[in-house]
Design a protein around this motif. Structure first.
Motif, PDB file in Angstrom:
ATOM      1  N   GLY A  93     -19.902 -25.595 -10.104  1.00 16.92           N
ATOM      2  CA  GLY A  93     -20.043 -27.029  -9.940  1.00 16.92           C
ATOM      3  C   GLY A  93     -21.094 -27.462  -8.932  1.00 16.92           C
ATOM      4  O   GLY A  93     -21.332 -28.654  -8.754  1.00 16.92           O
ATOM      5  N   SER A  94     -21.739 -26.532  -8.264  1.00 17.97           N
ATOM      6  CA  SER A  94     -22.685 -26.935  -7.234  1.00 17.97           C
ATOM      7  C   SER A  94     -24.022 -27.406  -7.817  1.00 17.97           C
ATOM      8  O   SER A  94     -24.854 -27.946  -7.101  1.00 17.97           O
ATOM      9  N   ASP A  96     -24.310 -29.842  -9.872  1.00 16.60           N
ATOM     10  CA  ASP A  96     -24.241 -31.304  -9.903  1.00 16.60           C
ATOM     11  C   ASP A  96     -24.750 -31.918  -8.606  1.00 16.60           C
ATOM     12  O   ASP A  96     -25.344 -32.993  -8.610  1.00 16.60           O
ATOM     13  N   LEU A  99     -28.215 -32.744  -8.661  1.00 20.65           N
ATOM     14  CA  LEU A  99     -28.637 -33.815  -9.552  1.00 20.65           C
ATOM     15  C   LEU A  99     -28.532 -35.191  -8.928  1.00 20.65           C
ATOM     16  O   LEU A  99     -28.936 -36.176  -9.526  1.00 20.65           O
ATOM     17  N   ALA A 105     -34.440 -31.156 -11.141  1.00 17.23           N
ATOM     18  CA  ALA A 105     -33.442 -30.093 -11.034  1.00 17.23           C
ATOM     19  C   ALA A 105     -34.082 -28.722 -10.861  1.00 17.23           C
ATOM     20  O   ALA A 105     -33.602 -27.890 -10.094  1.00 17.23           O
ATOM     21  N   ARG A 260     -30.659 -31.275 -20.805  1.00 14.51           N
ATOM     22  CA  ARG A 260     -30.046 -32.381 -21.538  1.00 14.51           C
ATOM     23  C   ARG A 260     -28.708 -31.939 -22.120  1.00 14.51           C
ATOM     24  O   ARG A 260     -27.728 -32.671 -22.107  1.00 14.51           O
ATOM     25  N   ARG A 261     -28.683 -30.729 -22.624  1.00 15.19           N
ATOM     26  CA  ARG A 261     -27.448 -30.207 -23.198  1.00 15.19           C
ATOM     27  C   ARG A 261     -26.354 -30.128 -22.142  1.00 15.19           C
ATOM     28  O   ARG A 261     -25.217 -30.500 -22.375  1.00 15.19           O
ATOM     29  N   TYR A 262     -26.710 -29.628 -20.970  1.00 13.42           N
ATOM     30  CA  TYR A 262     -25.725 -29.517 -19.896  1.00 13.42           C
ATOM     31  C   TYR A 262     -25.164 -30.888 -19.566  1.00 13.42           C
ATOM     32  O   TYR A 262     -23.965 -31.071 -19.385  1.00 13.42           O
ATOM     33  N   ARG A 263     -26.030 -31.870 -19.499  1.00 10.01           N
ATOM     34  CA  ARG A 263     -25.564 -33.189 -19.119  1.00 10.01           C
ATOM     35  C   ARG A 263     -24.830 -33.886 -20.247  1.00 10.01           C
ATOM     36  O   ARG A 263     -24.097 -34.840 -20.031  1.00 10.01           O
ATOM     37  N   SER A 264     -25.026 -33.418 -21.461  1.00  8.97           N
ATOM     38  CA  SER A 264     -24.333 -34.027 -22.579  1.00  8.97           C
ATOM     39  C   SER A 264     -23.013 -33.359 -22.885  1.00  8.97           C
ATOM     40  O   SER A 264     -22.123 -33.991 -23.427  1.00  8.97           O
ATOM     41  N   THR A 265     -22.890 -32.097 -22.528  1.00  8.52           N
ATOM     42  CA  THR A 265     -21.619 -31.458 -22.851  1.00  8.52           C
ATOM     43  C   THR A 265     -20.797 -31.167 -21.619  1.00  8.52           C
ATOM     44  O   THR A 265     -19.626 -30.905 -21.701  1.00  8.52           O
ATOM     45  N   GLY A 266     -21.428 -31.209 -20.460  1.00  9.78           N
ATOM     46  CA  GLY A 266     -20.686 -30.897 -19.251  1.00  9.78           C
ATOM     47  C   GLY A 266     -20.245 -29.446 -19.277  1.00  9.78           C
ATOM     48  O   GLY A 266     -20.701 -28.646 -20.062  1.00  9.78           O
TER      49      GLY A 266
END
Lengths: 267, 275, 321
Positions: A93-94, A96, A99, A105, A260-266
């Motif tokens: 989680g670090s 985030d 961001l 990033a 983008r994928r990371y931010r869209s799927t978490g």
């Protein structure tokens, strides 16, 4: 772009200062980095104590290949190596936290825990390359000088891209750090030796698929003015910069897609 | 015949080794990724050796097939024998730094047997999960020389386990330096370099000329890869095999003995100085 | 025009779960399930809900870390996830669970680094640093590495860090978690003051109603990804908690106290529990108690947020538009 470089310098700077505070430790680590990475060249020296050419190439000629590859990887590793930790940071989680800052990033990731000791690899690469440039049978012309500089620059960009790609795939599979390393350090090892010793299929693969052959092999053929052992067209010798630009562009795309994928799927 | 006392002692140690094996078995992705790395380097190094041996076809008493087989044996042994580091000492060094080590010193199973069991459990997993697949990939891609008889295979396995023990001794001693040195990084780095180079991981020790070669072949790191490889390739036969195994056992005993002595000193330091 | 506009935002997560030996089913969980709200510049809003209700996910979408699955978010006219770095300069974020500071560096160095990253003018930096050092009491640990700070100290450091660059908006995600009562109270006082001085927009998530009571009059309640209430705190009290409780410690055991408008519900030795209507102030009851009875100690119990929410459901109050 300038903003990003400025942010990188600021963020990595704190780690440099913190490293220098423990001067002895830094020296020990840097020297051992130098030694560990130099072991590969020592192996070459040992080999050449028994033979005087490998794949038709002399020691100084191979040193040209080795030095370029090592130097380029060293610089790329120094600047961007920390991207390999992306998977771990995503998992705990670090990532985030990075961001919320007005910093790209990628810059945050690479500058965080900047490891100045990696300059050890850069040093031994530069040393070997320097020795090679002085001793290799190159008929130096202005064009060849330019080619050498272009070669080193392109090589660095190609390795840097492989590092970033290796980080980006961790957006999809957060345990894949070691696979990525296989390509960077594997690519480095492969290019320490002349492609002449490898089978044609492998050389085709590293020319057209994962273009690490452009790191040093093709430009060096031009420097040494040697015929291509596989009969590939000689235009390849001048394509390193173009390949580097292409690889960087593809890498940028993959990185942005991954982010983008990371931010869209978490996670 | 085993007495109840001995059985009681071996029981928990076997359990410890088993747990360690299981723990490493859970790192599935890491194992596959590592295998990928092994295979990649196996291929690349094999071709460099082919180039070398094509220049000198009988270098060090090896022929080309021996040389290529050696590459894959080395790749197979890197993880279990921990030539690079890795294995128990990451946990171990951390426990020394945090001070938790004081708890471990009072365990009933004995300190060194405990950690040795952990390491052997780990190595066993790596033999199964890394070494075997690596050899299989190598055999698929290249023409390898395989041990001819079952006896040879058994001796190879024995030599491999002994290699792990010798490696354990070195890593244990290196880790213990954390008790005395504020920063044992330097020692660890030197040990890593020596491990890489002197074990034969980079080049078979038979390639090294003259005095350097002799020194290397007598050093403990020769037990890591060179001795098992010699047995595998049939370079050691009959009495030479026994000599090789004795070499490994000798170093194992020496290093474990030194470990006990060093441990006593370390315990003394912990008790007297409070770590 | 509101500073923050959230319009029917959804955020789904795919969770893989093992169902048997080899198979894995994929569930879609909506962490945020169609919420809408608007916050004007200068407002202080409390965002409250049980654990796992979707508060942190909302904050992550507002700060641009996560992309909404559906719906739109506009902060200062910008879409957070599209213009992350631009918006980042105008906002401050405090995560209660982990620090945004650099772990191994002294606090002062973290601040200085932020000054440079955010390009804070030297005079503004100096002014802010001095003010925060004084009001948050940072002086004693400014030179301590962040990893050696206590939770309370670290939180104060994080809050100062989030404000150094004069952001327009500050998001605080569970800032009081793990803090003792005194620290919580000091933190709230600080935020109140900062808001009054600088007119910063503050969005504060918490699952402790007391945080909200002291800081803001507007509260949004989220439960299972849905907005269950958006309005004044007094209204929430009225709907959600019919009564609050005074825990009274008398100097000696006594017969149940009698207070006008309040009910003594429990007696245990010298301690008595007295409930009174939630929307009333506690002050007159406390005053009456202090006047008529020998008080040793006194505490006010808020209804828990879970109680409030279950009451809201029970009463069938529709969510605010």
């Amino acid at each position: 772009m300038v903003e990003s470089i400025r942010a990188y310098v600021l963020l990595s700077g704190i780690w440099v200062r913190s490293t220098m505070a423990y001067r002895t430790s830094f020296v020990i680590m840097t020297v051992s980095q130098f030694a560990i990475t130099f072991v590969d060249f020592v192996a070459l020296l040992v080999m050449f104590s028994r033979v005087d050419q490998l794949g038709g190439f002399s020691l100084s000629e191979i040193a040209l290949l080795y030095g370029t590859s090592s130097l380029a990887l060293g610089v790329a590793d120094l600047a961007l190596g920390n991207i390999e930790h992306l998977g771990r940071r995503v998992r705990d989680g670090s990532f985030d936290q990075m961001l919320i800052r007005p910093v790209p990033a990628l810059v945050s990731m690479c500058a965080d825990r900047f490891a100045l000791r990696r300059v050890g690899r850069v040093g031994q690469g530069a040393l070997v390359l320097g020795w090679a440039l002085l001793n290799a049978p190159v008929d130096w012309t202005a064009a060849r000088v330019v080619m050498t500089m272009a070669m080193v620059l392109s090589a660095t960009l190609i390795f840097a891209s492989i590092f970033v790609l290796g980080g980006a795939i961790q957006f999809w599979s957060s345990d894949s750090a070691e696979v990525a390393n296989a390509f960077t350090y594997g690519g480095n090892f492969l290019t320490q030796y002349p492609m002449a010793i490898y089978p044609a299929e492998l050389v085709r693969g590293v020319t057209f698929l994962i273009p690490v052959a452009f790191v040093n092999w093709y430009p060096t053929l031009y420097l040494l003015d040697r015929p291509d052992p596989f009969g590939f067209p000689s235009v390849l010798r001048f394509l390193s910069p173009a390949v580097a630009v292409l690889v960087v562009a593809v890498t940028g795309l993959v990185w942005r897609t991954g982010l983008r994928r990371y931010r869209s799927t978490g996670s | 015949m085993r007495t109840t006392g001995e059985r009681q002692r071996l029981g928990p140690l076997a359990a410890i080794a088993g747990r360690s094996f299981q723990r490493y078995a859970t790192y599935r992705t890491a194992t596959f990724a590592g295998l990928f790395t092994n295979a990649m380097f196996g291929v690349f190094v094999a071709y460099t050796f082919i180039a070398l041996w094509s220049q000198k076809p009988h270098l060090g008493g090896y022929d080309r097939t021996d040389a290529v087989t050696f590459v894959w044996i080395a790749q197979a042994l890197i993880m279990p024998v921990a030539t690079w580091g890795g294995g128990f000492q990451a946990d171990f060094s951390e426990r020394i730094r945090s001070g938790d080590i004081a708890i471990d010193l009072y365990r009933p199973t004995g300190f060194i047997p405990w950690w040795l069991a952990v390491d052997l459990g780990r190595a066993s997993f790596h033999f199964l999960g890394r070494s075997v697949p690596t050899i299989m990939v190598g055999a698929l891609l290249f023409d390898l020389r395989m041990p001819a008889t079952a006896a040879t295979w058994l001796l190879v396995v024995l030599a491999a386990y002994l290699a792990v023990v010798v490696s354990f001794g070195i890593r244990f001693l290196v880790s213990l330096t954390a008790f005395w040195l504020l920063d044992s990084q330097g020692v660890e780095q030197v040990a890593t370099i020596l491990g890489m180079f002197c074990s034969g991981m980079i080049l078979p020790l038979v390639v090294f000329p003259g005095l350097a070669g002799d020194l290397l072949r007598g050093a403990p790191w020769a037990a890591f890869i060179q001795v098992p490889a010699d047995i595998w390739l049939g370079k050691r036969t009959g009495f030479a095999v026994a000599r090789g195994v004795a070499f490994q056992v000798g170093w194992a005993v020496l290093l474990l003995g030194a470990s006990y002595v060093a441990l006593r000193r370390a315990e003394h330091k912990v008790v007297v100085q409070g770590g | 025009m509101p500073l923050i506009e959230v319009d029917d935002v959804r955020r789904e997560f795919r969770i893989r779960r093992k169902s048997g030996r080899l198979r894995r089913t994929v569930h879609t969980v909506a962490a945020v399930d169609g919420i809408s709200f608007a916050i004007d510049a200068g407002e202080v809003v409390g965002y409250i809900g049980p654990n796992g209700a979707g508060k942190s996910t909302t904050i992550k979408m507002l700060t641009g870390i996560l992309v909404p699955t559906a719906g739109t978010i506009r902060v200062a006219g910008l879409e957070p996830w599209r213009q992350r770095t631009t918006l980042a300069r105008r906002m401050g974020v405090v995560f209660g669970q982990r620090t945004t500071l650099w772990w191994d560096l002294p606090l002062r160095d973290s601040f200085d680094l932020l000054r440079r990253i955010y390009r804070v003018p030297p005079d503004r930096y100096r002014a802010n640093l001095d003010e925060f050092t004084e009001t948050l009491g940072l002086a004693e640990f400014l030179d301590t590495p962040v990893r050696q700070l206590s939770l309370g100290q670290r939180m104060r450091g994080d809050i100062a860090a989030s404000l150094l660059h004069d952001p327009e908006i500050v998001y605080l995600d569970e800032p009081t978690i793990g803090l003792d009562v005194v620290s919580k109270s000091a933190l709230r006082a600080f935020l109140q003051r900062i808001h009054d001085e600088r007119n910063i927009t503050i969005l504060l998530t918490t699952h402790d109603l007391t945080d909200i009571e002291q800081l803001s009059s507007r509260v949004m309640v989220i439960d299972h990804g849905r907005m269950v209430f958006d309005g004044r705190l007094a209204e929430l009290r009225r709907i959600g908690g019919a009564s609050r409780t005074l825990v009274v410690d008398l100097t000696e055991p006594r017969a149940p106290v009698r207070l006008a408008g309040a009910t003594t519900v429990k007696v245990d030795g010298p301690r008595q529990w007295v409930t009174f209507p939630a929307e009333s102030s506690a002050a007159p009851y406390v005053a009456a108690l202090a006047r008529d009875y020998p008080l040793a100690d006194l505490a006010i119990l808020e209804p828990s947020i879970e109680d409030v929410i279950s009451r809201i459901y029970a009463e069938g109050i529709p969510p605010s538009p």
